[in-house]
Design a protein around this motif. Structure first.
Motif, PDB file in Angstrom:
ATOM      1  N   GLN A   1     -43.966  40.141  -7.248  1.00  0.00           N
ATOM      2  CA  GLN A   1     -45.566  40.629  -7.166  1.00  0.00           C
ATOM      3  C   GLN A   1     -46.434  39.203  -7.053  1.00  0.00           C
ATOM      4  O   GLN A   1     -47.171  39.166  -6.571  1.00  0.00           O
ATOM      5  CB  GLN A   1     -45.850  41.487  -8.538  1.00  0.00           C
ATOM      6  CG  GLN A   1     -45.560  42.861  -8.175  1.00  0.00           C
ATOM      7  CD  GLN A   1     -45.840  43.468  -9.485  1.00  0.00           C
ATOM      8  OE1 GLN A   1     -46.448  43.103 -10.487  1.00  0.00           O
ATOM      9  NE2 GLN A   1     -45.688  44.867  -9.501  1.00  0.00           N
ATOM     10  N   ALA A   2     -45.710  38.133  -7.955  1.00  0.00           N
ATOM     11  CA  ALA A   2     -46.474  36.938  -7.908  1.00  0.00           C
ATOM     12  C   ALA A   2     -46.241  36.315  -6.661  1.00  0.00           C
ATOM     13  O   ALA A   2     -47.578  35.872  -6.047  1.00  0.00           O
ATOM     14  CB  ALA A   2     -45.783  36.195  -9.134  1.00  0.00           C
ATOM     15  N   VAL A   3     -45.336  36.380  -5.734  1.00  0.00           N
ATOM     16  CA  VAL A   3     -45.379  35.848  -4.734  1.00  0.00           C
ATOM     17  C   VAL A   3     -46.082  36.504  -3.687  1.00  0.00           C
ATOM     18  O   VAL A   3     -46.647  35.852  -2.836  1.00  0.00           O
ATOM     19  CB  VAL A   3     -43.554  35.680  -4.202  1.00  0.00           C
ATOM     20  CG1 VAL A   3     -43.496  35.316  -2.590  1.00  0.00           C
ATOM     21  CG2 VAL A   3     -42.808  34.759  -5.039  1.00  0.00           C
TER      22      VAL A   3
ATOM     23  N   LEU B   1     -49.256  34.916  -1.464  1.00  0.00           N
ATOM     24  CA  LEU B   1     -49.466  34.638  -0.257  1.00  0.00           C
ATOM     25  C   LEU B   1     -50.681  35.365   0.363  1.00  0.00           C
ATOM     26  O   LEU B   1     -51.337  35.054   1.221  1.00  0.00           O
ATOM     27  CB  LEU B   1     -48.150  35.511   0.386  1.00  0.00           C
ATOM     28  CG  LEU B   1     -46.918  34.788   0.318  1.00  0.00           C
ATOM     29  CD1 LEU B   1     -45.771  35.697   0.920  1.00  0.00           C
ATOM     30  CD2 LEU B   1     -46.876  33.493   1.298  1.00  0.00           C
ATOM     31  N   GLU B   2     -50.992  36.621  -0.372  1.00  0.00           N
ATOM     32  CA  GLU B   2     -52.417  37.088   0.055  1.00  0.00           C
ATOM     33  C   GLU B   2     -53.517  36.276  -0.142  1.00  0.00           C
ATOM     34  O   GLU B   2     -54.560  36.091   0.729  1.00  0.00           O
ATOM     35  CB  GLU B   2     -52.622  38.382  -0.796  1.00  0.00           C
ATOM     36  CG  GLU B   2     -51.533  39.447  -0.542  1.00  0.00           C
ATOM     37  CD  GLU B   2     -52.052  40.964  -1.331  1.00  0.00           C
ATOM     38  OE1 GLU B   2     -52.665  40.484  -2.609  1.00  0.00           O
ATOM     39  OE2 GLU B   2     -51.848  41.944  -0.764  1.00  0.00           O
ATOM     40  N   GLY B   3     -53.329  35.481  -1.250  1.00  0.00           N
ATOM     41  CA  GLY B   3     -54.665  34.584  -1.607  1.00  0.00           C
ATOM     42  C   GLY B   3     -54.631  33.566  -0.642  1.00  0.00           C
ATOM     43  O   GLY B   3     -55.562  32.878  -0.124  1.00  0.00           O
ATOM     44  N   ALA B   4     -53.427  32.890  -0.392  1.00  0.00           N
ATOM     45  CA  ALA B   4     -53.422  31.754   0.609  1.00  0.00           C
ATOM     46  C   ALA B   4     -53.885  32.320   1.905  1.00  0.00           C
ATOM     47  O   ALA B   4     -54.304  31.453   2.787  1.00  0.00           O
ATOM     48  CB  ALA B   4     -51.813  31.008   0.559  1.00  0.00           C
ATOM     49  N   LEU B   5     -53.652  33.454   2.293  1.00  0.00           N
ATOM     50  CA  LEU B   5     -53.832  34.032   3.565  1.00  0.00           C
ATOM     51  C   LEU B   5     -55.294  33.952   3.773  1.00  0.00           C
ATOM     52  O   LEU B   5     -55.788  33.967   5.131  1.00  0.00           O
ATOM     53  CB  LEU B   5     -53.107  35.656   3.912  1.00  0.00           C
ATOM     54  CG  LEU B   5     -53.698  36.016   5.342  1.00  0.00           C
ATOM     55  CD1 LEU B   5     -53.196  35.249   6.266  1.00  0.00           C
ATOM     56  CD2 LEU B   5     -52.940  37.394   5.130  1.00  0.00           C
TER      57      LEU B   5
END
Length: 436
Positions: free
Chosen positions: A399-401, A405-409
């Motif tokens: 979940q953390a990964v 990725l969602e935040g970086a996207l």
């Protein structure tokens, strides 16, 4: 026809689509040193040669096999029927991609092979290509192979800007995440009897980051090269495992296994729950995509004369301990063709159990890798949104990964240019792709 790769400062790749028109031969291709009454496997592409050879050739072949088999790894059995399957592959990086596509079409007698230009460093370009695919008449997908993150980034010979390399690594991972996010709805509405694969091809340095993997922060640019490469490799391995957890947790009507026998082949939901299977695969140490970039012995502006000399000088040794193209692709083909529990036929009355694809696993040398990744210290099993299997760091690390990725996207899409150069491929028809 295919346009030439963009000459600008951005990196362009070709996204390939192909539809397999003919059924794949079920003749099993043998592992090194194994014989069969059907012949010997040659390069695992359906080409078989006679098992008859004289004594001298037999001794020489055995010697060469003994030397090369440990580094070249295992070979595969192509038993999965790929008739009328549609596969998306990223990337096809070749300046003469038009010639390559035409050569593939003529060689395997299949005109259903297409290429489309996509800048994997631009979120808008990725969205453009996916949008064209989603609005076409035919949106079937049977497999997605993300191969653009396998190639080595960074060299031990010359000094490259570590900040730029860090950004390139992150952009490559975000491109995979964005493509999957955009195309996943099409996969979810596909018929449940369809066997769908999502394959992430990762570099072989994931073990360097496994002992202490921090999911919330990328390694600093000053960290060792192999640790940075291992971090991005392990990130996608953990993401792929968590993606499978999410797919398994989605409600579905289940699948009725089809069989010609009177006995129904019932598959336990502990073995496979979703018809969409996500796996990671590591081809191993590949000479052209791993060793050559490490020595900066690739053609380009930053190529190193010293690296090229070293690469040529080390060829005899490298050919013993590293893989050629044919050998490196064996594990990728293995996870593409290996049957899932839904599609396998139970072998009765035999001591040799049938191998099936393990969903969410990491494969290397045509086998599952039991990689241990520490669970987050603050993990609480009661907070898990999906069942925690404990594999590859468990559900909390996954979940953390995913959330990282969602935040970086979101940040990537904010800074991704929306000018005409990036989205210029929308002005005309798709690049050598079937028109809607």
């Amino acid at each position: 026809m295919v346009s030439q790769p963009a000459p600008s400062s951005r990196t362009s790749s070709i996204v390939g689509f192909w539809r397999e028109n003919t059924a794949v031969s079920s003749l099993p291709l043998q592992r090194p040193g194994r014989t069969s009454d059907r012949g010997w496997g040659e390069n695992n592409m359906g080409v078989l040669r006679s098992a008859k050879f004289d004594a001298y050739e037999g001794i020489r072949g055995t010697t060469v096999t003994t030397l090369l088999a440990p580094s070249h790894g295992s070979t595969i059995n192509r038993e999965r029927d790929m008739h009328a399957r549609v596969v998306l592959l990223t990337p096809v990086q070749d300046p003469e991609v038009e010639i390559l596509i035409n050569l593939l079409r003529s060689t395997i007698k299949n005109d259903q092979i297409f290429a489309d230009e996509c800048d994997l460093t631009s979120a808008s370009s990725v969205r453009s290509v996916c949008s064209r695919f989603l609005t076409a008449k035919e949106t079937r997908l049977d497999a997605i192979i993300f191969a653009h993150e396998y190639q080595q980034l960074g060299s031990i010979i010359s000094c490259q800007d570590p900040t730029i390399l860090t950004q390139e690594r992150q952009n490559a991972s975000l491109a995979s995440f964005l493509i999957l996010t955009l195309l996943l709805p099409v996969l979810l509405v596909a018929p449940t009897e369809r066997d769908i694969r999502i394959i992430n091809v990762v570099n072989p340095f994931y073990a360097a980051a496994a002992p202490s993997y921090p999911p919330t922060s990328t390694p600093p640019p000053t960290s060792p090269l192999f640790h940075q490469e291992g971090w991005r490799s392990l990130q996608m391995v953990i993401f792929t495992r968590h993606l499978q957890r999410v797919l398994d947790a989605l409600p579905s009507g289940g699948q009725i296994p089809k069989t010609d026998d009177s006995t129904v082949h019932v598959v336990s939901d502990k073995v496979q729950k979703s018809n969409i299977v996500a796996v990671s695969v590591c081809p191993g140490l590949f000479r052209s995509d791993t060793i050559a970039p490490l020595l900066n012995a690739v053609r380009g502006r930053d190529q190193s004369t010293l690296g090229i000399v070293l690469y040529m000088f080390l060829q005899p040794f490298l050919r013993l301990v590293t893989k050629s193209t044919t050998s490196a692709m064996q594990s990728v083909l293995h996870v593409l063709f290996l049957l899932t529990p839904f599609k396998s036929n139970a072998r009765q009355g035999t001591d040799d159990p049938e191998e099936v694809l393990k969903a969410g696993a990491l494969y290397r040398e045509c086998a599952v890798v039991n990689l241990r990744v520490p669970n987050p210290v603050t993990a609480d099993a009661t907070d898990a949104q999906v069942p925690d299997d404990g594999e590859l760091g468990g559900v909390h690390l996954g979940q953390a990964v995913w959330e990282g990725l969602e935040g970086a996207l979101k940040e990537w899409e904010k800074v991704s240019p929306q000018d005409d150069e990036k989205a210029g491929c929308d002005d005309g028809p798709p690049v050598d792709t079937p028109s809607g």
